[in-house]
Scaffold this motif. Structure first.
Motif, PDB file in Angstrom:
ATOM      1  N   GLU A  78       5.539  53.669  61.912  1.00  0.00           N
ATOM      2  CA  GLU A  78       6.008  53.167  61.415  1.00  0.00           C
ATOM      3  C   GLU A  78       5.335  51.843  61.433  1.00  0.00           C
ATOM      4  O   GLU A  78       5.468  50.722  61.354  1.00  0.00           O
ATOM      5  CB  GLU A  78       7.275  52.386  62.289  1.00  0.00           C
ATOM      6  N   GLY A  79       4.430  51.078  62.446  1.00  0.00           N
ATOM      7  CA  GLY A  79       2.952  50.301  62.576  1.00  0.00           C
ATOM      8  C   GLY A  79       2.710  49.955  60.679  1.00  0.00           C
ATOM      9  O   GLY A  79       3.161  48.637  60.892  1.00  0.00           O
ATOM     10  N   SER A 129       4.486  47.130  54.015  1.00  0.00           N
ATOM     11  CA  SER A 129       5.713  46.547  53.370  1.00  0.00           C
ATOM     12  C   SER A 129       6.530  45.315  53.642  1.00  0.00           C
ATOM     13  O   SER A 129       7.651  44.471  53.080  1.00  0.00           O
ATOM     14  CB  SER A 129       7.410  47.196  53.156  1.00  0.00           C
ATOM     15  N   GLY A 130       6.378  44.749  54.891  1.00  0.00           N
ATOM     16  CA  GLY A 130       6.454  43.766  55.373  1.00  0.00           C
ATOM     17  C   GLY A 130       8.042  43.097  55.840  1.00  0.00           C
ATOM     18  O   GLY A 130       8.755  42.377  56.541  1.00  0.00           O
ATOM     19  N   LYS A 131       8.622  44.753  55.707  1.00  0.00           N
ATOM     20  CA  LYS A 131       9.924  44.913  56.395  1.00  0.00           C
ATOM     21  C   LYS A 131       9.760  45.396  57.591  1.00  0.00           C
ATOM     22  O   LYS A 131       9.070  46.361  58.204  1.00  0.00           O
ATOM     23  CB  LYS A 131      10.537  45.595  55.629  1.00  0.00           C
ATOM     24  N   VAL A 132      10.686  44.952  58.743  1.00  0.00           N
ATOM     25  CA  VAL A 132      10.958  45.026  60.210  1.00  0.00           C
ATOM     26  C   VAL A 132      11.557  46.488  60.654  1.00  0.00           C
ATOM     27  O   VAL A 132      12.621  46.232  60.327  1.00  0.00           O
ATOM     28  CB  VAL A 132      10.820  44.574  61.284  1.00  0.00           C
ATOM     29  N   PRO A 133      10.512  47.495  60.691  1.00  0.00           N
ATOM     30  CA  PRO A 133      11.515  48.915  61.195  1.00  0.00           C
ATOM     31  C   PRO A 133      13.005  48.455  62.078  1.00  0.00           C
ATOM     32  O   PRO A 133      12.336  47.974  63.297  1.00  0.00           O
ATOM     33  CB  PRO A 133      10.293  50.039  61.403  1.00  0.00           C
ATOM     34  N   GLN A 134      13.595  48.978  61.572  1.00  0.00           N
ATOM     35  CA  GLN A 134      15.153  48.936  62.859  1.00  0.00           C
ATOM     36  C   GLN A 134      14.848  50.640  63.330  1.00  0.00           C
ATOM     37  O   GLN A 134      15.082  51.738  63.227  1.00  0.00           O
ATOM     38  CB  GLN A 134      15.786  49.029  62.322  1.00  0.00           C
ATOM     39  N   ASN A 194       3.912  51.135  58.081  1.00  0.00           N
ATOM     40  CA  ASN A 194       5.456  51.054  57.095  1.00  0.00           C
ATOM     41  C   ASN A 194       5.018  49.009  57.101  1.00  0.00           C
ATOM     42  O   ASN A 194       5.656  48.263  55.844  1.00  0.00           O
ATOM     43  CB  ASN A 194       5.702  51.808  57.180  1.00  0.00           C
ATOM     44  N   TYR A 195       5.467  48.636  58.350  1.00  0.00           N
ATOM     45  CA  TYR A 195       5.142  47.332  58.338  1.00  0.00           C
ATOM     46  C   TYR A 195       4.687  46.524  57.625  1.00  0.00           C
ATOM     47  O   TYR A 195       4.896  45.613  56.734  1.00  0.00           O
ATOM     48  CB  TYR A 195       5.615  46.883  59.686  1.00  0.00           C
TER      49      TYR A 195
END
Length: 407
Positions: free
Chosen positions: A220-221, A227-232, A223-224
């Motif tokens: 998840e870290g 992508s620059g997208k904050v995981p939810q 991934n951010y």
């Protein structure tokens, strides 16, 4: 003759308490190290009092040993040592001369005030591996803050992706940041010992809760970062695999974990879900992620058509990963958990029935299996033994140190 354990001959000066540090030193003790747990006279590890539950004595009443303390302190010897007194510090240094590793989890700078900081000891004990376990590390703007697992889970991001969307952030149900920090610390100590044995040089190992929790963000870290997208939070769903979550069955709940397209196709065959198997929106995992909201409710309807046990049997026969959500009592009754010996009984001097139940070390060695040599020690149980064995002190000399309040 059985083979020596991997860390046989390694001695640990253990100045840790609570969970992260004791997890580290318990693991080293399981691997054969002689762990000498240093505790404050009359007080000891804070977790001794973190109950109930406590060990029951012969009279059926609570003893002074909590279950929390038991979880991370086997294979150690406890001695009491008052480091607030010069005599206690002097004894500590005598012991350190016979030790390979010091592990501590004091606030940054606290041991230096006693003359036991790394920079103060490195010249006198150049082969010593000195491991500090703190909340925020030895450097940075937060270094002097007190740190706790709960704070690290919050500050390190794991709580922001744990739990159900739309409700307050949720921590993991156990002190997982403490546990993982202890494991990182143990691994780092082993590497530092390897270096010491090769070069003769000890070093300072700096492990902290916040760093560990950031590292533990794993995919998840990353991934951010990519992508620059904050995981939810996704509840029990997986950010990168669909379906990979809990579903209600006709009588309970079950985890369905289809890690590849073939497993998903086989699940469709089991469920009779020809409509999902033939739908191009769900043909590959990337497509299933994009169309998660359309797919998940339809899987849920199929999952309700069988009981949990029926699904478990069918999934196993078809080679599709799945399993029940066990309560902890069912965990220890699970036949696989029993077969792997994950519950052990260790003799304990305060236990009314003579033993205390503990969770086993999960590592299985083919040549040097873990040995449960010692139960979690009572406060100061081994003071005389250690001082006599390690330092060669006589009974009279030990009595004199007690009279001075050093031990």
């Amino acid at each position: 003759m059985p083979a020596p354990l991997p860390l046989d001959g390694v001695r640990i000066f253990d100045l840790t308490r609570i969970l992260a540090g004791p997890t580290c030193t318990q693991l080293l003790g399981d691997l054969g190290a002689d762990v000498i747990k240093i505790e404050r006279p009359g007080e000891g590890d804070d977790t001794r009092r973190w109950g109930p539950p406590y060990v029951k004595g012969e009279d059926g009443e609570d003893t002074s040993e909590s279950a929390y303390y038991l979880c991370a302190n086997r294979n150690k010897r406890s001695i009491t040592l008052d480091l607030s007194k010069p005599e206690g510090v002097a004894l500590a240094k005598k012991l350190l001369a016979e030790c390979d590793v010091l592990v501590e989890n004091f606030k940054v700078g606290s041991l230096a005030k006693l003359g036991l900081g790394y920079e103060q000891l490195r010249e006198e004990f150049p082969r010593l591996v000195y491991c500090s376990v703190t909340g925020f590390g030895q450097t940075g703007p937060y270094a002097k803050r007190a740190g706790y697992d709960f704070l690290a889970q919050g500050m390190g991001g794991i709580m922001s992706i744990t739990g159900t969307p739309g409700v307050e952030p949720v921590k993991v149900g156990v002190g997982i940041t403490d546990v993982m920090t202890g494991m990182y610390a143990a691994t780092s100590i082993l590497a530092a010992l390897r270096h010491r044995d090769r070069t003769g040089e000890g070093q300072h190992v700096d492990c902290c809760l916040l760093d560990t929790q950031v590292a533990w963000l794993i995919n998840e870290g990353t991934n951010y970062l990519v992508s620059g997208k904050v995981p939810q939070p996704l509840g029990n769903a997986h950010p990168n695999i669909v379906p990979y979550q809990v579903f209600p069955t006709s009588d309970g709940h079950l985890i369905l974990a289809c890690g590849n397209d073939g497993q998903f196709q086989r699940w469709c065959d089991l469920a009779g879900a020809d409509d999902l198997k033939g739908d191009p929106r769900f043909a590959t995992n990337p497509l299933r992620i994009v169309n998660r909201d359309a797919l998940t409710p339809r899987i849920a309807e199929y999952m309700k058509t069988k009981t949990t046990d029926e699904w478990v049997a069918a999934l196993e026969a078809a080679g599709v990963p799945g399993g029940p959500v066990n309560t902890i009592d069912r965990v220890f009754e699970d036949p696989q958990v029993k077969a792997r010996g994950m519950r052990i009984e260790v003799p304990h001097p305060l236990a009314g029935d003579g033993t205390v139940p503990l969770i086993a070390n999960p590592v299985k060695f083919s040549g040097t299996p873990v040995e449960y040599r010692r139960a979690p020690p009572t406060l100061g149980q081994h003071t005389d033994e250690v001082l006599g064995e390690v330092l060669g002190m006589s009974a009279e000399e030990i009595a004199a140190e007690k009279a001075k309040g050093a031990i």
